[in-house]
Write an enzyme that holds these catalytic residues in place. Structure first.
Site, short mmCIF file in Angstrom:
data_model
loop_
_atom_site.label_atom_id
_atom_site.label_comp_id
_atom_site.label_asym_id
_atom_site.label_seq_id
_atom_site.Cartn_x
_atom_site.Cartn_y
_atom_site.Cartn_z
CG HIS A 108 39.22 41.01 34.13
ND1 HIS A 108 39.35 40.76 32.79
CD2 HIS A 108 38.65 42.25 34.17
CE1 HIS A 108 38.75 41.57 32.11
NE2 HIS A 108 38.07 42.41 32.85
CG ASN B 227 45.68 35.55 33.55
OD1 ASN B 227 44.53 35.39 34.22
ND2 ASN B 227 45.40 35.82 32.08
CE LYS C 25 41.18 36.77 34.96
NZ LYS C 25 41.96 36.12 33.56
CD GLU D 253 35.54 44.10 31.32
OE1 GLU D 253 36.21 44.48 32.14
OE2 GLU D 253 35.69 43.70 30.71
CE1 TYR E 144 37.39 37.57 30.85
CE2 TYR E 144 36.66 35.85 32.06
CZ TYR E 144 37.29 36.88 32.01
OH TYR E 144 38.60 36.85 32.83
#
Ligand code: IDP
Ligand code: MG
Length: 139
Positions: free
Chosen positions: A117, A114, A11, A128, A51
């Site tokens: 993913h 964070n 990320k 995905e 998402y």
């Protein structure tokens, strides 16, 4: 247990902080085989499609803005029990609660920022990875 694929993202915060190499090293040392890897700067359309289960949640605007901050690294990982094992290496969503040694503990900065993913099930992994990679890209 058969070989399985999962989908991973490094990320924006981890890319900005210069942790691409350390995260890829951890992936390789954990025994995953990387079958697809590309850098992309995500758009609102791509993030909303990816998402889709979170789009109506209160945190979505913050998540979307974060995911557009800078380029990300998109990856397809293969290994035994890959979905579960990649989430174990990542640690829990809130990086302040992630176990020592996990990637979110090492590189995360809270619940949104964070660092990584990982798909939550084999079915979501296939959705995905095909969302971002064509058959041609999957070596
Ligand atoms: P996961 O990434 O551990 O599977 P999800 O619940 O699927 O967690 O949430 C997707 C992403 O949305 C998280 O990784 C995190 O970046 C962000 N997020 C999740 N919950 C919150 C929250 O309560 N506040 C802000 N951001 C959140
Ligand atoms: Mg999730």
């Amino acid at each position: 247990m058969a070989l399985e694929r999962t989908f991973a993202i490094i990320k924006p915060n981890a890319v900005q902080d210069g942790h691409i190499g350390e995260i890829i090293t951890a992936i390789e040392q954990a025994g995953f085989v990387i079958h697809g890897l590309r850098m992309a700067h995500l758009t609102p359309e791509l993030i909303e499609g990816f998402y889709r289960e979170h789009i109506h949640k209160a945190f979505f605007p913050e998540l979307e803005a974060f995911m557009m901050e800078s380029p990300v690294i998109l990856m397809v990982l293969e290994g035994e029990d890959a979905v579960r094992r990649w989430r174990e290496l990542m640690g829990v969503t809130d990086s302040s609660k992630a176990a020592p040694g996990t990637l979110r503990n090492r590189f995360g900065k809270g619940i949104t920022r964070n660092a990584v993913h990982g798909s939550d099930a084999p079915e979501s992994a296939e959705r995905e990875l095909h969302y971002f990679f064509s058959a041609f890209d999957l070596v």
